[in-house]
Scaffold this motif. Structure first.
Motif, PDB file in Angstrom:
ATOM      1  N   GLY A 170       0.902  -1.271   0.009  1.00 50.46           N
ATOM      2  CA  GLY A 170       0.076   0.115  -0.141  1.00 50.46           C
ATOM      3  C   GLY A 170       0.863   1.190   0.025  1.00 50.46           C
ATOM      4  N   ARG A 171       2.203   1.302   0.059  1.00 46.43           N
ATOM      5  CA  ARG A 171       3.073   2.319   0.013  1.00 46.43           C
ATOM      6  C   ARG A 171       3.939   2.260  -1.167  1.00 46.43           C
ATOM      7  NH1 ARG A 171       6.739   2.973   3.854  1.00 46.43           N
ATOM      8  NH2 ARG A 171       6.336   5.270   4.265  1.00 46.43           N
ATOM      9  N   GLU A 172       4.904   1.312  -1.410  1.00 50.24           N
ATOM     10  CA  GLU A 172       5.700   1.135  -2.252  1.00 50.24           C
ATOM     11  C   GLU A 172       5.109   0.562  -3.746  1.00 50.24           C
ATOM     12  OE1 GLU A 172       8.794   2.091  -1.563  1.00 50.24           O
ATOM     13  OE2 GLU A 172       8.462   2.117   0.643  1.00 50.24           O
ATOM     14  N   ARG A 173       5.753   1.364  -4.699  1.00 58.02           N
ATOM     15  CA  ARG A 173       5.088   0.646  -6.026  1.00 58.02           C
ATOM     16  C   ARG A 173       3.635   0.608  -6.296  1.00 58.02           C
ATOM     17  NH1 ARG A 173       8.721  -2.670  -3.951  1.00 58.02           N
ATOM     18  NH2 ARG A 173       7.033  -3.786  -3.441  1.00 58.02           N
ATOM     19  N   VAL A 174       3.219   1.787  -5.912  1.00 60.29           N
ATOM     20  CA  VAL A 174       1.780   2.016  -6.180  1.00 60.29           C
ATOM     21  C   VAL A 174       1.427   3.287  -6.694  1.00 60.29           C
ATOM     22  CG1 VAL A 174       1.328   0.665  -3.893  1.00 60.29           C
ATOM     23  CG2 VAL A 174       1.448   3.219  -3.663  1.00 60.29           C
ATOM     24  N   ILE A 175       0.037   3.386  -7.247  1.00 59.98           N
ATOM     25  CA  ILE A 175      -0.328   4.813  -7.819  1.00 59.98           C
ATOM     26  C   ILE A 175      -1.357   5.259  -6.645  1.00 59.98           C
ATOM     27  CG2 ILE A 175      -1.413   5.741  -9.788  1.00 59.98           C
ATOM     28  CD1 ILE A 175      -0.634   3.223 -11.475  1.00 59.98           C
ATOM     29  N   PRO A 176      -1.017   6.144  -6.138  1.00 63.27           N
ATOM     30  CA  PRO A 176      -2.082   6.747  -5.007  1.00 63.27           C
ATOM     31  C   PRO A 176      -3.246   6.882  -5.343  1.00 63.27           C
ATOM     32  CG  PRO A 176       0.253   7.708  -4.633  1.00 63.27           C
ATOM     33  CD  PRO A 176       0.327   6.979  -5.864  1.00 63.27           C
ATOM     34  N   ALA A 177      -3.575   7.621  -6.640  1.00 59.26           N
ATOM     35  CA  ALA A 177      -5.023   7.949  -6.791  1.00 59.26           C
ATOM     36  C   ALA A 177      -5.685   6.785  -7.404  1.00 59.26           C
ATOM     37  CB  ALA A 177      -4.548   9.011  -8.290  1.00 59.26           C
ATOM     38  N   LEU A 178      -4.876   5.616  -7.874  1.00 60.05           N
ATOM     39  CA  LEU A 178      -5.633   4.409  -8.071  1.00 60.05           C
ATOM     40  C   LEU A 178      -5.962   3.650  -6.651  1.00 60.05           C
ATOM     41  CD1 LEU A 178      -6.627   2.551  -9.950  1.00 60.05           C
ATOM     42  CD2 LEU A 178      -4.234   1.441 -10.225  1.00 60.05           C
ATOM     43  N   LEU A 179      -5.346   3.841  -5.878  1.00 56.39           N
ATOM     44  CA  LEU A 179      -5.411   3.259  -4.407  1.00 56.39           C
ATOM     45  C   LEU A 179      -6.574   3.692  -3.925  1.00 56.39           C
ATOM     46  CD1 LEU A 179      -2.094   2.582  -2.572  1.00 56.39           C
ATOM     47  CD2 LEU A 179      -3.759   1.020  -4.352  1.00 56.39           C
ATOM     48  N   ALA A 180      -6.830   5.313  -3.902  1.00 58.04           N
ATOM     49  CA  ALA A 180      -7.900   5.912  -3.346  1.00 58.04           C
ATOM     50  C   ALA A 180      -9.051   5.711  -3.914  1.00 58.04           C
ATOM     51  CB  ALA A 180      -7.505   7.579  -3.612  1.00 58.04           C
ATOM     52  N   LEU A 181      -9.226   5.297  -5.332  1.00 64.46           N
ATOM     53  CA  LEU A 181     -10.322   4.941  -5.966  1.00 64.46           C
ATOM     54  C   LEU A 181     -10.758   3.574  -5.510  1.00 64.46           C
ATOM     55  CD1 LEU A 181     -12.595   5.269  -8.126  1.00 64.46           C
ATOM     56  CD2 LEU A 181     -10.982   4.113  -9.713  1.00 64.46           C
ATOM     57  N   ILE A 182     -10.014   2.657  -5.431  1.00 61.88           N
ATOM     58  CA  ILE A 182     -10.077   1.229  -4.915  1.00 61.88           C
ATOM     59  C   ILE A 182     -10.721   1.459  -3.483  1.00 61.88           C
ATOM     60  CG2 ILE A 182      -9.026  -0.816  -4.272  1.00 61.88           C
ATOM     61  CD1 ILE A 182      -7.118  -0.318  -6.504  1.00 61.88           C
ATOM     62  N   GLU A 183      -9.960   2.153  -2.620  1.00 62.00           N
ATOM     63  CA  GLU A 183     -10.722   2.358  -1.313  1.00 62.00           C
ATOM     64  C   GLU A 183     -12.090   2.551  -1.310  1.00 62.00           C
ATOM     65  OE1 GLU A 183      -9.075   3.859   2.950  1.00 62.00           O
ATOM     66  OE2 GLU A 183      -8.442   4.877   1.282  1.00 62.00           O
ATOM     67  N   ARG A 184     -12.177   3.713  -1.907  1.00 69.06           N
ATOM     68  CA  ARG A 184     -13.805   4.158  -1.750  1.00 69.06           C
ATOM     69  C   ARG A 184     -14.802   3.274  -2.649  1.00 69.06           C
ATOM     70  NH1 ARG A 184     -10.178   7.570  -1.199  1.00 69.06           N
ATOM     71  NH2 ARG A 184     -10.580   9.796   0.214  1.00 69.06           N
ATOM     72  N   LEU A 185     -14.517   2.899  -3.704  1.00 71.51           N
ATOM     73  CA  LEU A 185     -15.489   1.755  -4.343  1.00 71.51           C
ATOM     74  C   LEU A 185     -15.555   0.386  -3.679  1.00 71.51           C
ATOM     75  CD1 LEU A 185     -14.051   1.435  -7.920  1.00 71.51           C
ATOM     76  CD2 LEU A 185     -15.906   2.856  -7.250  1.00 71.51           C
ATOM     77  N   ALA A 186     -14.605  -0.002  -2.532  1.00 73.31           N
ATOM     78  CA  ALA A 186     -14.575  -1.116  -1.860  1.00 73.31           C
ATOM     79  C   ALA A 186     -15.237  -0.877  -0.564  1.00 73.31           C
ATOM     80  CB  ALA A 186     -13.214  -1.541  -1.196  1.00 73.31           C
ATOM     81  N   ARG A 187     -15.610   0.271  -0.172  1.00 75.03           N
ATOM     82  CA  ARG A 187     -16.577   0.722   0.886  1.00 75.03           C
ATOM     83  C   ARG A 187     -17.949   0.258   0.638  1.00 75.03           C
ATOM     84  NH1 ARG A 187     -14.240   6.770   1.825  1.00 75.03           N
ATOM     85  NH2 ARG A 187     -12.303   6.521   2.621  1.00 75.03           N
ATOM     86  N   ARG A 188     -18.368   0.546  -0.541  1.00 75.39           N
ATOM     87  CA  ARG A 188     -19.884   0.327  -0.987  1.00 75.39           C
ATOM     88  C   ARG A 188     -20.239  -1.078  -1.752  1.00 75.39           C
ATOM     89  NH1 ARG A 188     -18.570   5.657  -1.028  1.00 75.39           N
ATOM     90  NH2 ARG A 188     -18.179   5.609  -3.263  1.00 75.39           N
ATOM     91  N   HIS A 189     -19.117  -1.488  -2.320  1.00 80.28           N
ATOM     92  CA  HIS A 189     -19.134  -2.496  -3.452  1.00 80.28           C
ATOM     93  C   HIS A 189     -18.079  -3.658  -3.157  1.00 80.28           C
ATOM     94  CE1 HIS A 189     -21.423   0.427  -5.435  1.00 80.28           C
ATOM     95  NE2 HIS A 189     -20.632   1.098  -5.309  1.00 80.28           N
ATOM     96  N   SER A 190     -18.397  -4.977  -3.989  1.00 81.81           N
ATOM     97  CA  SER A 190     -17.228  -6.002  -3.900  1.00 81.81           C
ATOM     98  C   SER A 190     -16.393  -5.673  -4.962  1.00 81.81           C
ATOM     99  CB  SER A 190     -18.089  -7.327  -4.376  1.00 81.81           C
ATOM    100  OG  SER A 190     -17.239  -8.296  -4.160  1.00 81.81           O
ATOM    101  N   VAL A 191     -14.943  -5.298  -4.551  1.00 86.51           N
ATOM    102  CA  VAL A 191     -14.330  -5.067  -5.612  1.00 86.51           C
ATOM    103  C   VAL A 191     -13.147  -5.920  -5.724  1.00 86.51           C
ATOM    104  CG1 VAL A 191     -12.163  -3.191  -6.189  1.00 86.51           C
ATOM    105  CG2 VAL A 191     -14.589  -2.381  -5.045  1.00 86.51           C
ATOM    106  N   PHE A 192     -12.946  -6.410  -6.969  1.00 90.07           N
ATOM    107  CA  PHE A 192     -11.871  -7.409  -7.429  1.00 90.07           C
ATOM    108  C   PHE A 192     -10.787  -6.748  -8.255  1.00 90.07           C
ATOM    109  CE2 PHE A 192     -10.862 -10.872 -10.322  1.00 90.07           C
ATOM    110  CZ  PHE A 192     -10.378 -11.811  -9.170  1.00 90.07           C
ATOM    111  N   VAL A 193      -9.646  -6.856  -7.946  1.00 88.54           N
ATOM    112  CA  VAL A 193      -8.420  -6.247  -8.954  1.00 88.54           C
ATOM    113  C   VAL A 193      -7.823  -7.238  -9.316  1.00 88.54           C
ATOM    114  CG1 VAL A 193      -6.545  -4.435  -8.928  1.00 88.54           C
ATOM    115  CG2 VAL A 193      -8.604  -4.175  -7.234  1.00 88.54           C
TER     116      VAL A 193
END
Length: 374
Positions: free
Chosen positions: A15-38
C-alpha cells in the motif's frame, strides 16, 4: 455491485511502495460500498493473491510462454478462473488501453459483461524523437482500436488526452483520476508553506525522456540566475542512469536541486505542502496526477500545456509551450515574485482538486457502472 478492475500494476500489497496513490484512493472508496476485485497483470513476478484496502487483488504474474499470443490466453484463463472463484462480476473496468483493456474485453466477451476502459498514458501518441508512445507498435495500435470500438464507455483524465479520441468515440467521458485531497492538504498546510525566499519548487516524476527534464533544468538555471535562493526537490525513479543529475552538475545547479529518488506518498506529501510551486516540463501527459496532488496542497503548477495543465491555466496554473525553458522560467519567476497572483492560482487549484477529488471520481465511475449494467 461486483466491480472488477484490471490494471497493469500500481497496487502493491504494501500500500506504500510501487503504488499509484490515486488508483488506491479509488479502490478504497469503491470497496466501501461494493465488492471490488482487482486483477493486476504484473505487480509481482509470480502469481499471488492478497487483500488491499477492502478489495481482493489477484496478481497474474509474468507469463513464461514465448509463443505469440499464448500469454493472452493464459491470462484470460487465469482471470476467468479467479472471477469464478470470487463470485463473478457485474462490470469490468480496464486501466489503461492496451494489454489491460484487451484482457477486459476478452473476459467481457466470455462472461457477457460490460467493459469500461480508461486512458492513462501515451496509448494514442508516438513521439519518434524520443521513442515514446504506444502508437509506434502495430500490436498496440490494434489493442487501442479494439478498446475504442469494443468498450461500452471510454474515459480520459483530461480534455487534452480526449482530443484524438473524440473523432472515433464522441461519447468519451472526461473523468480525472482524483486524489485524496485531505491527505495532501493536511492540517497545517498554511503553516508549512513559508512566505519565501528561500523558494521551494517541487517535481515528482520518473526521470525519463517524455518528461523532458533537461528543459526543466534549463528553466531552473534561468530562474537561479535571478533568484539565488531557489531549490528544487525532485522525486522519482531514475530510468536514465544518472543523466539528469549529471546534467544538473553541468549547469552548475548541484546546490539548487536535491534528487530524493522514489519515496512513498506519505513522505512526499509534506513537500507538496511546503512547495511554493509545482513544476512540470512534460512533452505529453494524459492527465498529470502529481498536478492534482500539488493542487490539493494549494500549490499551483507551472508546466507545459499538456494534460490537465492545459485546462487549468490560466486561472489555476501557468502553461508554457512544450520545450520552452524560457517560458517555464518566466512563469516561475512571475509567480514567485507576485505572492497575490501565486496565492490566487493556488486557491483556484485547490478548489479544483477538492471538487474533482477521489470521492468525486468514485461517484462518477459508480454512475457509469450502473449505467452500463442497466
Amino acid at each position: 455491485m461486483r466491480i472488477a478492475l484490471i490494471v497493469p500494476g500500481g497496487v502493491d500489497r504494501s500500500g506504500r511502495e510501487r503504488v499509484i496513490p490515486a488508483l488506491l484512493a479509488l479502490i478504497e472508496r469503491l470497496a466501501r460500498r461494493h465488492s471490488v476485485f482487482v486483477v493486476a497483470l504484473e505487480q509481482e513476478p509470480a502469481p499471488s493473491t492478497y487483500a488491499l484496502l477492502g478489495a481482493q487483488v489477484v496478481n497474474l504474474g509474468r507469463g513464461q510462454s514465448r509463443l505469440p499470443g499464448f500469454g493472452y490466453w493464459q491470462r484470460l484463463r487465469q482471470t476467468l478462473a479467479a472471477l469464478d472463484a470470487y463470485g463473478g462480476a457485474d462490470v469490468l473496468h480496464a486501466f489503461w488501453l492496451g494489454a489491460a483493456s484487451t484482457l477486459a474485453l476478452g473476459v467481457g466477451r466470455w462472461r457477457r459483461l460490460p467493459v469500461v476502459a480508461s486512458i492513462g498514458g501515451g496509448e494514442l501518441v508516438w513521439l519518434p524523437e524520443i521513442g515514446y508512445g504506444g502508437a509506434a507498435s502495430w500490436r498496440h495500435r490494434q489493442q487501442v482500436r479494439l478498446a475504442l470500438h469494443g468498450a461500452q464507455v471510454i474515459t480520459g483524465g483530461s480534455r487534452y488526452v480526449l482530443t484524438p479520441v473524440l473523432p472515433t468515440r464522441p461519447d468519451a467521458r472526461w473523468i480525472p483520476l482524483g486524489v485524496d485531497a485531505a491527505f495532501y492538504r493536511g492540517d497545517r498546510a498554511e503553516a508549512e508553506r513559508q512566505p519565501g525566499p528561500p523558494w521551494r519548487l517541487l517535481h515528482a516524476a520518473s526521470i525519463n525522456r517524455v518528461k523532458d527534464q533537461s528543459t526543466l533544468l534549463h528553466a531552473l538555471r534561468l530562474v537561479a540566475d535571478h533568484e539565488k535562493s531557489v531549490h528544487l526537490d525532485w522525486f522519482g525513479e531514475d530510468t536514465l542512469g544518472g543523466a539528469m543529475s549529471s546534467f544538473a552538475r553541468d549547469l552548475d545547479l548541484a546546490a539548487h536541486v536535491t534528487f530524493h529518488g522514489v519515496q512513498p506518498a506519505d513522505v512526499l506529501a509534506p513537500y507538496f505542502r511546503q512547495a511554493h510551486l509545482y513544476v512540470q516540463s512534460s512533452r505529453h501527459e494524459s492527465q498529470g496526477v502529481a498536478v492534482c496532488e500539488a493542487a490539493a496542497a494549494g500549490a499551483p503548477t507551472v508546466g507545459t500545456a499538456v494534460g490537465l495543465v492545459a485546462e487549468l491555466a490560466p486561472q489555476a496554473a501557468w502553461a508554457a509551450p512544450v520545450g520552452d525553458a524560457a517560458g517555464l522560467a518566466a512563469g516561475i519567476l512571475t509567480l514567485l515574485r507576485d505572492p497575490d497572483q501565486r496565492a490566487r492560482r493556488g486557491r483556484a487549484a485547490q478548489t479544483w482538486a477538492q471538487t474533482f477529488d477521489a470521492d468525486w471520481t468514485a461517484a462518477a465511475f459508480e454512475a457509469i457502472y450502473r449505467e452500463v449494467i442497466g
